[in-house]
Scaffold this motif. Structure first.
Motif, short mmCIF file in Angstrom:
data_model
loop_
_atom_site.label_atom_id
_atom_site.label_comp_id
_atom_site.label_asym_id
_atom_site.label_seq_id
_atom_site.Cartn_x
_atom_site.Cartn_y
_atom_site.Cartn_z
N PRO A 118 0.83 -1.21 0.00
CA PRO A 118 0.00 0.00 0.00
C PRO A 118 0.86 1.26 0.00
CG PRO A 118 0.02 -1.00 2.18
CD PRO A 118 0.72 -1.96 1.28
N VAL A 119 0.45 2.21 -0.84
CA VAL A 119 1.14 3.50 -0.94
C VAL A 119 0.12 4.60 -0.65
CG1 VAL A 119 2.40 5.07 -2.46
CG2 VAL A 119 2.72 2.59 -2.67
N GLY A 120 0.40 5.42 0.33
CA GLY A 120 -0.54 6.45 0.74
C GLY A 120 -0.58 7.62 -0.21
N ASP A 121 -1.76 8.21 -0.35
CA ASP A 121 -1.97 9.36 -1.24
C ASP A 121 -2.53 10.57 -0.49
OD1 ASP A 121 -1.20 7.99 -3.66
OD2 ASP A 121 -3.08 6.89 -3.53
N CYS A 122 -2.35 10.60 0.83
CA CYS A 122 -2.91 11.68 1.64
C CYS A 122 -1.83 12.72 1.96
CB CYS A 122 -3.51 11.13 2.93
SG CYS A 122 -4.97 10.11 2.63
N ALA A 123 -2.29 13.96 2.20
CA ALA A 123 -1.39 15.08 2.39
C ALA A 123 -0.93 15.34 3.82
CB ALA A 123 -2.06 16.35 1.86
N PRO A 124 -1.66 14.92 4.87
CA PRO A 124 -1.28 15.37 6.21
C PRO A 124 0.18 15.14 6.57
CG PRO A 124 -3.42 14.33 6.30
CD PRO A 124 -2.89 14.11 4.91
N HIS A 125 0.77 16.22 7.10
CA HIS A 125 2.15 16.18 7.60
C HIS A 125 2.25 15.27 8.81
CE1 HIS A 125 5.88 17.73 9.37
NE2 HIS A 125 5.22 18.06 10.46
N ARG A 126 1.17 15.26 9.63
CA ARG A 126 1.20 14.41 10.83
C ARG A 126 -0.22 14.16 11.32
NH1 ARG A 126 3.79 17.80 15.77
NH2 ARG A 126 3.66 15.75 16.76
#
Length: 199
Positions: A118-126
């Motif tokens: 799985p490769v994440g596509d979300c922006a949150p820094h944390r």
């Protein structure tokens, strides 16, 4: 101004000690626009046969801007997330689990590479997980294991969130403990976390 999604998963409402701690850290994050999501008011149901079919049909059509995916898009586009929820039966409250279920959308918030990873596509820094516990956790003891943090850390990895941290106040229901002193100590830690939130 950076966008912080504050997900309030506190079951006890205004009486929640978790909410007190979360509000402390959120109120002190610099350069932040706070977007508050009140989970208790949403009454999110777990995915079932009908909603799974709806999700799959929308995903197959590439209709990721559909209202069905509003929560996933909100999470995906945040600069950071603060998730507040109490330690609940060794994990998180059911409404929080139902919310997290809505975030996991193949093709929107994550995808699989050629190796099936799985490769994440979300922006949150944390993602900062704010919680309170009546007792104490000890991952060497199955009766005291912190499944909440382990699950959230793994989920962040799947969704591509850059960093996962927990802020916790423990032992709040242990007879003889000074609850106010414990909470004040956690609030001091909240201040330090907020000050360096974007580092």
């Amino acid at each position: 101004m950076k966008k912080v999604l504050f997900v309030n998963g506190c079951v006890r409402g205004a009486d929640s000690r978790t909410l007190r701690l979360a509000r402390r850290v959120v109120s002190r994050i610099p350069d932040a626009e706070i977007d508050v999501l009140q989970l208790p008011a949403l009454h999110i149901a777990p995915l079932d046969t009908q909603t799974l079919a709806e999700r799959d049909a929308l995903s197959a059509a590439g209709a990721f801007d559909a209202p069905f995916f509003a929560l996933a898009n909100q999470f995906k586009n945040a600069d950071a997330v603060v998730l507040a929820c109490p330690f609940w039966d060794m994990s998180v409250p059911a409404m929080v689990r139902a919310y997290l279920e809505r975030l996991c959308v193949i093709g929107l918030t994550f995808h699989y590479n050629e190796q099936g990873y799985p490769v994440g596509d979300c922006a949150p820094h944390r993602l900062l997980h704010v919680t309170t516990r009546g007792g104490y956790v000890d991952d060497s003891d199955p009766a005291l294991t912190d499944h909440a943090s382990a699950y959230l850390r793994s989920l962040c990895k799947v969704l591509g969130v850059g960093r996962f941290d927990s802020l916790a106040a423990d032992g709040l229901d242990v007879v003889g403990n000074d609850v106010e002193a414990i909470l004040q100590q956690a609030e001091a830690q909240a201040d330090r976390i907020a000050q360096a939130f974007w580092d």
